[in-house]
Write a protein that holds these residues in place. Structure first.
Motif, short mmCIF file in Angstrom:
data_model
loop_
_atom_site.label_atom_id
_atom_site.label_comp_id
_atom_site.label_asym_id
_atom_site.label_seq_id
_atom_site.Cartn_x
_atom_site.Cartn_y
_atom_site.Cartn_z
N ALA A 168 0.89 -15.07 4.58
CA ALA A 168 2.20 -14.72 3.98
C ALA A 168 3.32 -15.02 4.64
N HIS A 169 4.19 -15.64 4.01
CA HIS A 169 5.38 -16.33 4.35
C HIS A 169 6.63 -16.20 3.27
N PRO A 170 7.67 -15.80 3.75
CA PRO A 170 8.83 -15.55 2.29
C PRO A 170 9.03 -16.98 1.87
N ILE A 188 -0.37 -12.98 8.95
CA ILE A 188 1.15 -12.31 9.21
C ILE A 188 1.86 -12.70 10.24
N GLY A 189 3.00 -13.21 9.83
CA GLY A 189 3.83 -13.76 11.21
C GLY A 189 4.59 -12.84 11.96
N PRO A 190 5.20 -13.01 13.06
CA PRO A 190 5.86 -12.13 13.79
C PRO A 190 7.29 -12.09 13.08
N GLU A 191 8.23 -11.09 13.92
CA GLU A 191 9.39 -10.69 13.40
C GLU A 191 10.49 -11.80 13.07
N GLY A 193 9.27 -14.63 11.90
CA GLY A 193 8.48 -15.42 11.07
C GLY A 193 7.98 -16.63 11.80
N LEU A 212 5.85 -12.26 -1.01
CA LEU A 212 5.71 -10.86 -1.46
C LEU A 212 7.11 -10.47 -2.46
N GLY A 213 7.66 -11.49 -2.73
CA GLY A 213 8.87 -11.37 -3.42
C GLY A 213 10.11 -11.70 -2.54
N ARG A 215 12.34 -9.85 -1.23
CA ARG A 215 12.62 -8.69 0.11
C ARG A 215 12.00 -9.01 1.35
N ILE A 216 12.75 -9.22 2.13
CA ILE A 216 11.90 -9.67 3.42
C ILE A 216 11.56 -8.36 4.25
N LEU A 217 10.25 -8.35 4.64
CA LEU A 217 9.84 -6.83 4.98
C LEU A 217 9.67 -6.94 6.51
N ALA A 222 5.41 -5.30 5.87
CA ALA A 222 4.43 -6.24 5.10
C ALA A 222 2.91 -6.07 5.53
N1 SAM Z 1 12.88 -14.35 8.92
C1 SAM Z 1 11.51 -14.50 8.76
C2 SAM Z 1 11.01 -15.32 7.84
O1 SAM Z 1 11.80 -15.86 6.96
O2 SAM Z 1 9.78 -15.67 7.73
C3 SAM Z 1 11.02 -12.89 8.58
C4 SAM Z 1 9.65 -12.66 9.11
S1 SAM Z 1 9.05 -10.99 8.74
C5 SAM Z 1 9.97 -9.76 9.27
C6 SAM Z 1 7.52 -10.88 9.35
C7 SAM Z 1 6.23 -11.46 8.63
O3 SAM Z 1 5.86 -10.34 7.34
C8 SAM Z 1 6.60 -12.73 7.93
O4 SAM Z 1 6.40 -13.78 9.02
C9 SAM Z 1 5.55 -12.61 6.98
O5 SAM Z 1 4.11 -13.07 7.38
C10 SAM Z 1 5.57 -11.15 6.43
N2 SAM Z 1 6.68 -10.98 5.42
C11 SAM Z 1 7.67 -10.22 5.31
N3 SAM Z 1 8.26 -10.21 3.86
C12 SAM Z 1 7.76 -11.06 3.45
C13 SAM Z 1 7.69 -11.77 2.07
N4 SAM Z 1 8.52 -11.22 1.30
N5 SAM Z 1 6.68 -12.56 1.59
C14 SAM Z 1 5.71 -12.96 2.17
N6 SAM Z 1 5.74 -12.56 3.49
C15 SAM Z 1 6.39 -11.63 4.16
#
Ligand code: SAM
Length: 231
Positions: A168-170, A188-191, A193, A212-213, A215-217, A222
């Motif tokens: 999972a990666h935005p 799933i990554g850290p805060e 990413g 996941l679209g 929105r960065i969760l 996430a």
């Molecule tokens: N700025 C970071 C980035 O762009 O990767 C945000 C990381 S997010 C807070 C933490 C983790 O939640 C991500 O590494 C990913 O694994 C997952 N995640 C959060 N939103 C996501 C999305 N829209 N699509 C895919 N993964 C998401």
């Protein structure tokens, strides 16, 4: 409810202060009440509350059914900050995940690995809360991987055998699939990413990159959203 101690095959007690409080404050339990009880890693059933004192609740228990089916997922979760770890583990265990690897990645603060939240008894407490919430008895297995490269290069290829790998990666091209049933590794990554190198390495190993679209969760959200959508 998971008893702390079995006195014999049909009698058990709860002594843990946090769970006793839950019994009294949330369930408003009084002697004579019947609650769902499970034997850790075993059957579930009903427990009649026989006595409740300051330090102990005593039950008569009948165990007669299997806990709910586990999710066919092994979660690879970059270690979240300690404040977020407890709730994330609680969600993960409530949703039925039975294998979790907490892994180091570039953007995981090294100090997180020293947190008291990672002590086995703390982890167990968080997992038990999730299990009790979901009326499950099977405790998830947690593995700590404190170095990224040795984990990804030496152990991950074997874990991936016979499983679908999802990262999972935005911003990646493929939308999150729905309702999959095959055994899956979900990363799933850290805060902050995953860094580019980490994304490339997972993809080279055969992981599919999913988003996941727009929105960065946050991690906790996430994890829940991905598990609810995927399985
Ligand atoms: N700025 C970071 C980035 O762009 O990767 C945000 C990381 S997010 C807070 C933490 C983790 O939640 C991500 O590494 C990913 O694994 C997952 N995640 C959060 N939103 C996501 C999305 N829209 N699509 C895919 N993964 C998401």
């Amino acid at each position: 409810l998971q008893p702390d101690e079995w006195l014999d095959d049909t009698h058990a007690t709860v002594r843990d202060p946090r769970r006793l409080r839950h019994l009294v404050d949330v369930h408003r339990a009084t002697p004579g009440d019947s609650l769902t009880v499970g034997a850790l890693d075993g059957l579930m059933g009903r427990g009649e509350l026989l006595a409740l004192s300051d330090g102990e609740a005593r039950f008569r228990v009948t165990l007669d059914r299997e806990p709910p089916a586990p999710l066919p997922v092994h979660l690879l979760l970059a270690l979240p900050r300690p404040r977020m770890l407890a709730r994330t583990l609680e969600h993960v265990s409530a949703l039925g995940v039975k294998r979790v690897t907490l892994m180091h990645t570039r953007r995981v603060e090294k100090s997180y690995w020293q947190s008291p939240e990672l002590k086995p008894e703390k982890i167990r407490q968080h997992l038990l809360l999730g299990l009790e919430q979901a009326r499950d008895t099977r405790l998830p297995e947690i593995t700590l991987e404190t170095r990224f490269r040795p984990f990804v290069e030496d152990r991950l290829p074997a874990l991936l055998e016979g499983r679908r790998g999802l990262l999972a990666h935005p911003g990646l091209a493929q939308a999150c699939p729905r309702a999959i049933t095959e055994p899956t590794l979900l990363a799933i990554g850290p805060e902050g990413g995953f860094v580019d190198y980490e994304v490339e390495r997972f993809l080279e190993l055969g992981f599919e990159g999913i988003h996941l679209g727009e929105r960065i969760l946050r991690v906790e959200t996430a994890v829940t959203a991905l598990l609810a959508r995927l399985f």
